[in-house]
Design a protein around this motif. Structure first.
Motif, mmCIF file in Angstrom:
data_model
loop_
_atom_site.group_PDB
_atom_site.id
_atom_site.type_symbol
_atom_site.label_atom_id
_atom_site.label_comp_id
_atom_site.label_asym_id
_atom_site.label_seq_id
_atom_site.Cartn_x
_atom_site.Cartn_y
_atom_site.Cartn_z
ATOM 1 N N LYS A 19 -33.797 -7.655 66.130
ATOM 2 C CA LYS A 19 -34.114 -6.452 66.919
ATOM 3 C C LYS A 19 -32.888 -5.640 67.311
ATOM 4 O O LYS A 19 -32.948 -4.427 67.441
ATOM 5 N N TYR A 20 -31.773 -6.325 67.574
ATOM 6 C CA TYR A 20 -30.596 -5.662 68.151
ATOM 7 C C TYR A 20 -29.363 -5.907 67.301
ATOM 8 O O TYR A 20 -29.391 -6.723 66.382
ATOM 9 N N GLN A 21 -28.274 -5.213 67.656
ATOM 10 C CA GLN A 21 -27.043 -5.426 66.896
ATOM 11 C C GLN A 21 -26.526 -6.843 67.154
ATOM 12 O O GLN A 21 -26.694 -7.403 68.226
ATOM 13 N N MET A 22 -25.908 -7.417 66.123
ATOM 14 C CA MET A 22 -25.360 -8.766 66.235
ATOM 15 C C MET A 22 -24.186 -8.773 67.207
ATOM 16 O O MET A 22 -23.260 -7.977 67.075
ATOM 17 N N THR A 23 -24.223 -9.683 68.161
ATOM 18 C CA THR A 23 -23.108 -9.820 69.104
ATOM 19 C C THR A 23 -22.622 -11.261 69.068
ATOM 20 O O THR A 23 -23.301 -12.150 68.549
ATOM 21 N N GLY A 24 -21.451 -11.476 69.661
ATOM 22 C CA GLY A 24 -20.917 -12.833 69.750
ATOM 23 C C GLY A 24 -21.879 -13.761 70.465
ATOM 24 O O GLY A 24 -22.029 -14.934 70.096
ATOM 25 N N LEU A 25 -22.549 -13.245 71.482
ATOM 26 C CA LEU A 25 -23.491 -14.062 72.257
ATOM 27 C C LEU A 25 -24.651 -14.534 71.376
ATOM 28 O O LEU A 25 -25.024 -15.716 71.403
ATOM 29 N N ILE A 26 -25.217 -13.630 70.602
ATOM 30 C CA ILE A 26 -26.350 -13.995 69.725
ATOM 31 C C ILE A 26 -25.878 -14.962 68.638
ATOM 32 O O ILE A 26 -26.538 -15.972 68.360
ATOM 33 N N LEU A 27 -24.728 -14.670 68.028
ATOM 34 C CA LEU A 27 -24.203 -15.529 66.953
ATOM 35 C C LEU A 27 -23.888 -16.933 67.462
ATOM 36 O O LEU A 27 -24.189 -17.932 66.812
ATOM 37 N N ASN A 28 -23.285 -17.003 68.660
ATOM 38 C CA ASN A 28 -22.976 -18.316 69.238
ATOM 39 C C ASN A 28 -24.253 -19.069 69.584
ATOM 40 O O ASN A 28 -24.336 -20.287 69.394
ATOM 41 N N GLY A 29 -25.247 -18.338 70.094
ATOM 42 C CA GLY A 29 -26.529 -18.969 70.423
ATOM 43 C C GLY A 29 -27.158 -19.608 69.194
ATOM 44 O O GLY A 29 -27.576 -20.771 69.211
ATOM 45 N N LYS A 30 -27.192 -18.840 68.094
ATOM 46 C CA LYS A 30 -27.764 -19.372 66.837
ATOM 47 C C LYS A 30 -26.927 -20.552 66.330
ATOM 48 O O LYS A 30 -27.474 -21.560 65.871
ATOM 49 N N ALA A 31 -25.598 -20.409 66.424
ATOM 50 C CA ALA A 31 -24.705 -21.455 65.910
ATOM 51 C C ALA A 31 -24.883 -22.771 66.667
ATOM 52 O O ALA A 31 -24.910 -23.853 66.057
ATOM 53 N N VAL A 32 -25.015 -22.687 67.988
ATOM 54 C CA VAL A 32 -25.184 -23.915 68.790
ATOM 55 C C VAL A 32 -26.503 -24.595 68.424
ATOM 56 O O VAL A 32 -26.564 -25.823 68.288
ATOM 57 N N CYS A 33 -27.545 -23.789 68.215
ATOM 58 C CA CYS A 33 -28.833 -24.358 67.764
ATOM 59 C C CYS A 33 -28.654 -25.070 66.423
ATOM 60 O O CYS A 33 -29.155 -26.185 66.229
ATOM 61 N N CYS A 34 -27.940 -24.416 65.500
ATOM 62 C CA CYS A 34 -27.711 -25.017 64.168
ATOM 63 C C CYS A 34 -26.963 -26.342 64.289
ATOM 64 O O CYS A 34 -27.290 -27.313 63.593
ATOM 65 N N MET A 35 -25.941 -26.378 65.177
ATOM 66 C CA MET A 35 -25.173 -27.622 65.342
ATOM 67 C C MET A 35 -26.073 -28.732 65.872
ATOM 68 O O MET A 35 -26.001 -29.867 65.419
ATOM 69 N N HIS A 36 -26.927 -28.400 66.836
ATOM 70 C CA HIS A 36 -27.867 -29.390 67.377
ATOM 71 C C HIS A 36 -28.787 -29.930 66.279
ATOM 72 O O HIS A 36 -29.195 -31.084 66.317
ATOM 73 N N MET A 37 -29.122 -29.057 65.317
ATOM 74 C CA MET A 37 -30.037 -29.471 64.242
ATOM 75 C C MET A 37 -29.282 -30.089 63.062
ATOM 76 O O MET A 37 -29.878 -30.421 62.045
#
Length: 289
Positions: free
Chosen positions: A198-216
Motif C-alpha cells: 500500500k505504501y512506500q517501502m521504509t526501513g521500518l516495514i523492511l525490518n518488520g518483514k525481515a524479523v518475521c522471516c528470521m523467526h520463520m
C-alpha cells in the motif's frame, strides 16, 4: 459527513518511518490552528527521527505551543548525554503543572524519554491513561519491553475498538504477534506485507518483514530485505542489529555491521550485550591463563 482528515497522509508517513516524505509533503493548506500545531509537531519529530536535533532546538522558540515545547525537550534529551538530566527535570516540572501536565503530546514525549531511560513504570505513569492512538501504541511497546504481552494485548484491544484499520493499530498488532511468536509470526508478516503493497517501502516495514522471516528461518530472504533497508539508511540501528543476527545465522561475517552499530549507536542493547560478553570471555581466559 465527517470533515476530511487533512493530516492523514502526513501522520501515516511518520508512523511508517517515511520521515523525509513526511517533511516534504507537510505544506498542507486550510489547516485549523490545532491541526497546524499537530502538523508542526509531526514535522519536527520527523527531523528528530532523522537525527537533526539542533534544527528542531533552533526552530522552536519559547513562545511556541506546549506540544511543540515538548517536542523540543525530546530533541534536547537526544542531542547529547549532558542534556539528559536537565531535560528530565524540566519534563517532570511540566508534567506536574496542572495547566499543561495532561497535554497528550507532553505525556507521549514523557513516555518516550522514560522508555529510553528504561524506567518503564515512570513512563506508564504518564502514558497509561491513553487518550490518543499514539499513547496506546506506546503503551503496547512499553508492556512488550516489560515482557507483559497480556497487558499489551489489552491495549491493542482498546486500539481496535477505537479504529481497527488505523496504521498504529496494525503496527501494534504486528509487534504483539512477533512477541507472542509461533503461528502469530505469519500474521505479523502479512501485516508488514500489506503495508509494503500500500505504501512506500521504509526501513521500518523492511525490518518488520525481515524479523518475521528470521523467526520463520528464512534468513536469505531476511538478508535481502535488510540490505535494501541499509541502502535507505546506512546508520539505522535496527537494520544494523538485525543484520548482525542474520549474518551469524547465515555463517557470514557480522563484525562490520557490529562495528558500524558501535560507532553510530554505542548505547544499543546489542552493543552493550556484545561488550559484556567480550569482557566475560576475557575474564574467563585470564582465570585459565
Amino acid at each position: 459527513m465527517a470533515a476530511p482528515d487533512l493530516l492523514f497522509g502526513l501522520r501515516n508517513n511518520f508512523f511508517l518511518g517515511a520521515f523525509q516524505a513526511a517533511i516534504n509533503n507537510s505544506d498542507i493548506p486550510n489547516l485549523s490552528p490545532e491541526d497546524s500545531i499537530e502538523r508542526d509537531c509531526l514535522v519536527h519529530r520527523s527531523y528528530i527521527a532523522l537525527g537533526s536535533y539542533q534544527l528542531v532546538i533552533n526552530e522552536i522558540d519559547s513562545s511556541a505551543a506546549t506540544p511543540l515545547q515538548a517536542v523540543k525537550l525530546l530533541a534536547l534529551y537526544l542531542s547529547s548525554p549532558e542534556n539528559k538530566e536537565s531535560t528530565i527535570s524540566s519534563l517532570k516540572e511540566w508534567l506536574g503543572d496542572p495547566a499543561i501536565g495532561n497535554n497528550p503530546i507532553l505525556r507521549l514525549i514523557a513516555g518516550i524519554v522514560f522508555m529510553h531511560e528504561q524506567d518503564y513504570n515512570e513512563a506508564l505513569k504518564h502514558t497509561h491513561p491513553g487518550g490518543t492512538m499514539e499513547l496506546h501504541a506506546l503503551n503496547v511497546q512499553i508492556f512488550l519491553k516489560m515482557h507483559r504481552s497480556d497487558y499489551a494485548e489489552k491495549q491493542l484491544k482498546i486500539m481496535q475498538q477505537m479504529d481497527e484499520d488505523h496504521t498504529l493499530t496494525q503496527l501494534a498488532n504486528a509487534w504483539l504477534n512477533l512477541a507472542v511468536g509461533g503461528s502469530k509470526i505469519q500474521e505479523a508478516y502479512l501485516i508488514f506485507q500489506d503495508f509494503s503493497e500500500k505504501y512506500q517501502m521504509t526501513g521500518l516495514i523492511l525490518n518488520g518483514k525481515a524479523v518475521c522471516c528470521m523467526h520463520m528461518g528464512h534468513f536469505d530472504e531476511a538478508e535481502s530485505l535488510l540490505l535494501e533497508a541499509l541502502n535507505k539508511d546506512a546508520k539505522d540501528p535496527e537494520t544494523l542489529a538485525n543484520l548482525v543476527v542474520c549474518s551469524l545465522h547465515l555463517g557470514k561475517q557480522s563484525s562490520r555491521y557490529l562495528s558500524q552499530l558501535k560507532l553510530s549507536h554505542p548505547d544499543h542493547v546489542l552493543v552493550t550485550r556484545a561488550s559484556a560478553a567480550e569482557e566475560a570471555f576475557d575474564r574467563a581466559v585470564q582465570t585459565i591463563a
